[in-house]
Enzyme design. Sequence first.
Site, short mmCIF file in Angstrom:
data_model
loop_
_atom_site.label_atom_id
_atom_site.label_comp_id
_atom_site.label_asym_id
_atom_site.label_seq_id
_atom_site.Cartn_x
_atom_site.Cartn_y
_atom_site.Cartn_z
N GLY A 45 4.56 -11.44 26.07
CA GLY A 45 3.63 -10.63 25.29
C GLY A 45 4.31 -10.44 23.88
O GLY A 45 3.89 -9.60 23.43
N GLY A 73 1.95 -9.15 20.92
CA GLY A 73 1.00 -7.74 21.11
C GLY A 73 1.81 -6.86 20.09
O GLY A 73 2.94 -7.04 19.46
N ASP A 89 3.90 -16.43 24.30
CA ASP A 89 2.65 -15.31 24.31
C ASP A 89 1.36 -16.40 24.21
O ASP A 89 1.73 -17.66 23.80
CB ASP A 89 2.45 -14.71 22.94
CG ASP A 89 1.55 -13.36 23.24
OD1 ASP A 89 1.87 -12.45 23.29
OD2 ASP A 89 0.11 -13.78 23.39
N ASP A 120 1.44 -19.94 28.72
CA ASP A 120 1.21 -19.01 29.75
C ASP A 120 2.58 -18.80 30.74
O ASP A 120 3.01 -19.71 31.16
CB ASP A 120 -0.02 -19.64 30.70
CG ASP A 120 -0.71 -18.62 31.67
OD1 ASP A 120 0.13 -17.60 31.75
OD2 ASP A 120 -1.62 -18.91 32.03
N TYR A 162 -4.68 -1.19 36.09
CA TYR A 162 -3.67 -1.20 35.10
C TYR A 162 -2.48 -0.36 35.93
O TYR A 162 -1.37 -0.63 35.80
CB TYR A 162 -4.22 -0.84 33.77
CG TYR A 162 -2.98 -1.03 32.55
CD1 TYR A 162 -2.09 -1.96 32.22
CD2 TYR A 162 -2.43 0.50 32.20
CE1 TYR A 162 -1.28 -1.73 31.32
CE2 TYR A 162 -1.65 0.43 31.01
CZ TYR A 162 -0.93 -0.71 30.82
OH TYR A 162 -0.08 -0.56 29.92
N LYS A 210 0.94 -1.36 37.02
CA LYS A 210 2.25 -0.93 36.56
C LYS A 210 3.23 -0.42 37.50
O LYS A 210 4.47 -0.58 37.48
CB LYS A 210 2.05 -0.02 35.10
CG LYS A 210 1.56 -0.93 34.03
CD LYS A 210 2.91 -1.57 33.24
CE LYS A 210 2.35 -2.02 31.90
NZ LYS A 210 3.38 -3.14 31.62
N1 SER Z 1 -2.09 2.45 25.80
C1 SER Z 1 -2.21 2.12 27.35
C2 SER Z 1 -3.62 1.78 27.53
O1 SER Z 1 -4.51 2.47 26.95
C3 SER Z 1 -1.84 3.08 28.37
O2 SER Z 1 -0.61 2.57 28.51
O3 SER Z 1 -4.14 1.06 28.50
#
Ligand code: SER
Length: 342
Positions: free
Chosen positions: A10, A13, A35, A53, A153, A157
């Site tokens: 990543g 980013g 990335d 990937d 998400y 995580k």
């Molecule tokens: N900044 C992230 C999000 O908004 C939160 O970890 O997904």
Amino acid sequence: MRKHAIFITGASGEVGHALIHHLAADSDNRLLTLDLKALPPDIASLATHVQGDMLDTNLLARLVSEYEIDTIYHLAALLSTRAEFSPEMAHQVNVEGMLTLLKLAAEQSQWRNRPIQFVFPSSIAIYGMPDPESKALYNRVREFEWNQPRTMYGCNKIYGEMLGNYYSKHFRQLAAEAPVHIDFRCVRFPGLISAFTLPSGGTSDYGPEMLHAAAKGEPYACFVREDARIPFMTMPDAVRSLLLLSHAPAEKLTRRVYNVTSFSLSAGEIRDRVLAAFPDAQITFAPDLKRQAIVDSWPADLDDSAARRDWGWSPQHDVDAAFDDYLIPNIRERYRRKEETQ
Ligand code: SER
């Protein structure tokens, strides 16, 4: 001879961008980055970049045939808003990706009979406050509280954290072979704000978006209510926390996952700070009720006392320093330069 490297996924980013700048400042560090996108031009010369990937196992096999990977910063992820639109894809990237990288770390450790450090950024999104009363009452949450994420998400995580913990402590617990050594270390970030890059696909993005729009002279309609409150910190502090944790002596660590944060602001308070610097900014509030609900489920603040105690964490930018010393001057300069080159 294979070359030693720090491996960063990543890498193109926001966090990757800032981390590469820091790691590359030490000429002893050889950086191998991965990335789907190319590296941004300003960091392209600082790392050996592979565009591809992380789920491509042939590609990873080729990389480990060329490099001895000592440390992994696994930054690749789909953020919270984007993940809600493609939850299965988010699972693939955020969970399958994590597993693939942990497997790679385990193999590296086994072949070379040495520990591999695995550094992982987790998120405030792993928390889930059930209602506004709880959010108001339990203001600064500790690591083990309210672990009931509302987003894909957040689920990804927290499972990533658990996988890291499992691979470092219990992986192959019943096998006859020698154990592998993965030194898993993880920080849970609040919303991050950079003066140099903008996030994409996150739900805390209104903070940085408001500020950058004002500096560009563009109107901004904030997608959460004025009173929506979560913690934030600057990108340099985010990178500092990753590096401090990575360098902390193992015997000082009492956990593998730590909250880190700096200041807690409502969207209205961010607007006030932005207006103080850019009095002509046109900021309105047009809450998107669905994204608002996600922010409402995140705690108003994080308790980062474990990180402070165990590895000396403290942010360099409190709220005043963040805006007055880092964000406002650098953002002004950034868009002034852009105007000059247009
Ligand atoms: N900044 C992230 C999000 O908004 C939160 O970890 O997904």
